[in-house]
Write a protein that holds these residues in place. Structure first.
Motif, short mmCIF file in Angstrom:
data_model
loop_
_atom_site.label_atom_id
_atom_site.label_comp_id
_atom_site.label_asym_id
_atom_site.label_seq_id
_atom_site.Cartn_x
_atom_site.Cartn_y
_atom_site.Cartn_z
N TYR A 195 0.77 -1.26 -0.07
CA TYR A 195 -0.01 0.08 -0.02
C TYR A 195 0.76 1.19 -0.05
CZ TYR A 195 -3.15 3.70 2.00
OH TYR A 195 -3.76 4.62 2.05
N LEU A 196 1.75 1.43 0.82
CA LEU A 196 2.89 2.28 0.84
C LEU A 196 3.51 2.57 -0.16
CD1 LEU A 196 3.92 2.13 4.77
CD2 LEU A 196 2.37 3.83 3.73
N LEU A 197 4.20 1.36 -0.81
CA LEU A 197 4.90 1.48 -2.12
C LEU A 197 4.18 1.91 -3.13
CD1 LEU A 197 7.65 0.68 -3.19
CD2 LEU A 197 6.88 -1.59 -3.66
N ASP A 198 2.87 1.50 -3.51
CA ASP A 198 2.13 1.96 -4.51
C ASP A 198 2.39 3.61 -4.56
OD1 ASP A 198 2.05 -0.42 -5.53
OD2 ASP A 198 -0.15 -0.80 -4.57
N ARG A 199 1.84 4.09 -3.43
CA ARG A 199 1.70 5.44 -3.31
C ARG A 199 2.76 6.32 -3.48
NH1 ARG A 199 -2.26 2.61 -2.16
NH2 ARG A 199 -4.28 3.65 -2.01
N VAL A 200 3.94 5.61 -2.93
CA VAL A 200 5.25 6.51 -3.07
C VAL A 200 5.77 6.48 -4.56
CG1 VAL A 200 7.59 6.31 -2.51
CG2 VAL A 200 5.97 6.16 -0.68
N ILE A 201 5.53 5.25 -5.26
CA ILE A 201 5.92 5.07 -6.53
C ILE A 201 5.20 6.18 -7.56
CG2 ILE A 201 6.05 3.36 -8.59
CD1 ILE A 201 6.48 1.10 -6.69
N ILE A 202 3.78 6.17 -7.31
CA ILE A 202 3.25 7.06 -8.23
C ILE A 202 3.89 8.43 -8.18
CG2 ILE A 202 1.58 7.79 -6.48
CD1 ILE A 202 1.07 7.39 -10.29
N ILE A 203 4.49 9.14 -7.24
CA ILE A 203 5.10 10.39 -7.22
C ILE A 203 6.18 10.21 -8.00
CG2 ILE A 203 5.94 12.12 -5.52
CD1 ILE A 203 4.24 11.21 -3.24
N GLY A 204 7.06 9.43 -7.54
CA GLY A 204 8.49 9.11 -8.20
C GLY A 204 8.31 8.93 -9.79
N ALA A 205 7.35 8.26 -10.17
CA ALA A 205 7.12 7.93 -11.52
C ALA A 205 6.68 9.00 -12.30
CB ALA A 205 6.14 6.62 -11.78
N VAL A 206 5.59 9.73 -11.73
CA VAL A 206 5.00 10.90 -12.52
C VAL A 206 6.28 11.93 -12.78
CG1 VAL A 206 3.46 12.77 -12.54
CG2 VAL A 206 2.76 10.39 -11.80
N PHE A 207 6.88 12.20 -11.80
CA PHE A 207 8.12 13.12 -11.69
C PHE A 207 9.24 12.71 -12.50
CE2 PHE A 207 11.76 15.16 -10.14
CZ PHE A 207 11.37 16.53 -10.01
N LEU A 208 9.55 11.44 -12.41
CA LEU A 208 10.58 10.98 -13.43
C LEU A 208 10.10 11.09 -14.98
CD1 LEU A 208 13.39 9.90 -12.70
CD2 LEU A 208 12.46 7.44 -13.00
N GLY A 209 8.75 10.90 -15.31
CA GLY A 209 8.05 10.90 -16.54
C GLY A 209 8.29 12.36 -17.04
N VAL A 210 7.85 13.31 -16.32
CA VAL A 210 7.72 14.76 -16.56
C VAL A 210 9.10 15.34 -16.83
CG1 VAL A 210 7.26 17.29 -15.61
CG2 VAL A 210 5.77 15.02 -15.18
N ILE A 211 9.95 14.95 -15.88
CA ILE A 211 11.50 15.61 -16.11
C ILE A 211 12.11 14.82 -17.24
CG2 ILE A 211 11.60 16.29 -13.79
CD1 ILE A 211 13.42 13.82 -13.22
N ALA A 212 11.56 13.67 -17.70
CA ALA A 212 12.21 12.96 -18.94
C ALA A 212 11.47 13.69 -20.25
CB ALA A 212 11.84 11.50 -18.91
N VAL A 213 10.34 13.99 -20.13
CA VAL A 213 9.82 14.73 -21.41
C VAL A 213 10.08 16.19 -21.70
CG1 VAL A 213 8.58 12.62 -21.57
CG2 VAL A 213 7.34 14.80 -20.62
N LEU A 214 10.21 16.87 -20.28
CA LEU A 214 10.17 18.38 -20.23
C LEU A 214 11.14 19.01 -21.12
CD1 LEU A 214 8.80 20.56 -18.98
CD2 LEU A 214 10.70 20.58 -17.07
N PRO A 215 12.47 18.51 -21.34
CA PRO A 215 13.12 19.14 -22.43
C PRO A 215 12.73 19.01 -23.77
CG PRO A 215 14.55 17.56 -20.82
CD PRO A 215 13.16 17.44 -20.75
#
Length: 426
Positions: free
Chosen positions: A359-379
């Protein structure tokens, strides 16, 4: 400024540590040998035409970054580590559907060694296919002349051998050096190319036009913001309290927001470029209908296009979840806690602990995954607004470079702390 000073002092202290100094020097030696390989071209290629072609093709320039700069020189290691990365993704996916592979992954060092052996075996056919495809693309652009069958076989075999040499170098770093071997080789290629791309951007920019100066400033601000964001997300940790009843001890279990590290980016880039690469290859076939469809696919998924950005974003999300499930397994962690007498306050050991961790991992990962995806495509998004195409690749490169530096720093810090601990003990 204080953090930069402490970082430099950590590296200096690490170099003074005898064991770590040997590892650092060994790693530097391997990376220098890798850069030497990157400048040994295969015969029959016009390097001048090849470099012009790569400068005008964002997709191949992107692949060149992740091959460590070996593709633009069409060296014996032109394919880089892409076949190995693709094979790793395949094997890890197979672990989810093939029970024997999943059981093998749990057998400790022996299991990991066998899976690595399977990955290396799967790399060879993938490297064969990719080397033939790369030859076909460059042949269709008249970069490579119409070679004899024997010369083509020699060219393909040398490229496959180059990939296997790079895998061997990466494993040498894993065993005798410092850092993750695959990440370090990619990092070396990025570091070698970043100054070149920056100089290219400066040389083609018309600084008499205030708009160009403003656009370049925006891009540099975004890169600095990316670096800051990457550092923050890499350091972010959820602390799960853990109690040990028999010992009367209280501690915590750290769950990183970015548990998967840099690997999801590497995996995602390798697959995100596939549609455009296939499109470019098939656009030269004799059948007009197939060539037209392939050309449309290649144009649709060019690195700065919206479909490519969307595909890249969701691949980063998917691989972040997937790789985290490989690195952090709530069931195994819950079992280890139960065996050691540890428990989460208010949660029963065993299945309840496993569910709580998931439960905790799923909610932590979504933050990291979205952030990682955003900074990957932002440039790429910023490039569409500013028109600075030469630094679009630099954005992704900075993302990987910073992540690798953070990971390397963490490992050096652990070794230094262990060294001081052993000195105090003895």
């Amino acid at each position: 400024m204080e953090k930069i000073t402490s970082l430099l002092s950590l590296y200096i202290e690490g170099f003074k540590t005898p064991l770590l100094r040997k590892k650092i020097l060994f790693t530097i030696g391997i990376l220098l040998f890798f850069r030497l390989i990157a400048h040994i071209p295969v015969p029959g290629v016009d390097l001048g035409l090849l470099k012009n072609f790569f400068a005008q093709n964002q997709l191949l320039s992107l692949l060149d970054i992740f091959s460590g700069g070996t593709l633009a020189n069409f060296s014996i290691a032109a394919l880089g580590l892409n076949p190995y990365i693709n094979a790793s993704v395949m094997l890890q996916l197979f672990q989810l559907v093939i029970p024997k592979l999943e059981e093998l992954s749990k057998e400790g060092e022996y299991g990991r060694a066998k899976i690595n052996q399977y990955i290396r075996m799967a790399t060879i056919p993938l490297a064969l296919v990719q080397s033939i495809g790369m030859y076909g693309i460059l042949r269709s652009q008249n970069i490579i002349p119409n070679l004899s069958p024997l010369t083509v076989v020699a060219l393909v075999v040398s490229m496959v051998a180059g990939t296997m040499i790079m895998i061997f170098l990466g494993e040498l770093i894993n065993n005798y050096g410092v850092g993750n071997g695959i990440s370090m080789l990619i990092f070396a290629g990025i570091v070698a190319r970043l100054p070149v791309e920056f100089v290219q951007t400066i040389s083609i920019s018309d600084f008499s036009n205030p708009q160009n100066v403003f656009n370049l400033g925006i891009f540099l601000v975004v890169i600095l913001a990316l670096i800051y964001g990457i550092v923050m997300i890499e350091e972010a940790v959820l602390r799960v309290p853990i109690n040990y009843a028999k010992r009367g001890q209280k501690t915590y279990l750290p769950i990183k927001v970015d548990t998967a590290g840099v690997m999801p980016i590497i995996f995602a880039v390798s697959l995100a470029t596939v549609p455009s690469l296939i499109g470019q290859y098939l656009s030269r076939v004799p059948q007009p209908a197939i060539a037209s469809i392939a050309g449309s696919i290649g144009a649709l998924f060019r690195p700065s296009s919206f479909p490519y950005i969307l595909l890249y974003f969701f691949l980063v999300l998917g691989f972040t979840y997937f790789y985290t499930s490989v690195v952090f397994k709530p069931k195994d962690v819950a079992e280890e806690l139960r065996k050691s007498g540890g428990f989460i306050p208010g949660i029963r050991p065993g299945i309840s602990t496993e569910k709580r961790l998931k439960y905790l991992l799923d909610r932590v990962i979504i933050i990291g995954a979205v952030f990682l995806g955003v900074i990957a495509v932002l440039p790429s998004i910023v490039q569409n607004f500013t028109g600075i195409s030469t630094l679009t690749i630099g954005g992704t490169s900075v993302l990987i470079a910073v992540s690798v530096i953070i990971e390397l720093t963490r490992k050096i810090e652990n070794v230094v702390q262990m060294y001081h601990y052993e000195k105090l003990t003895y």
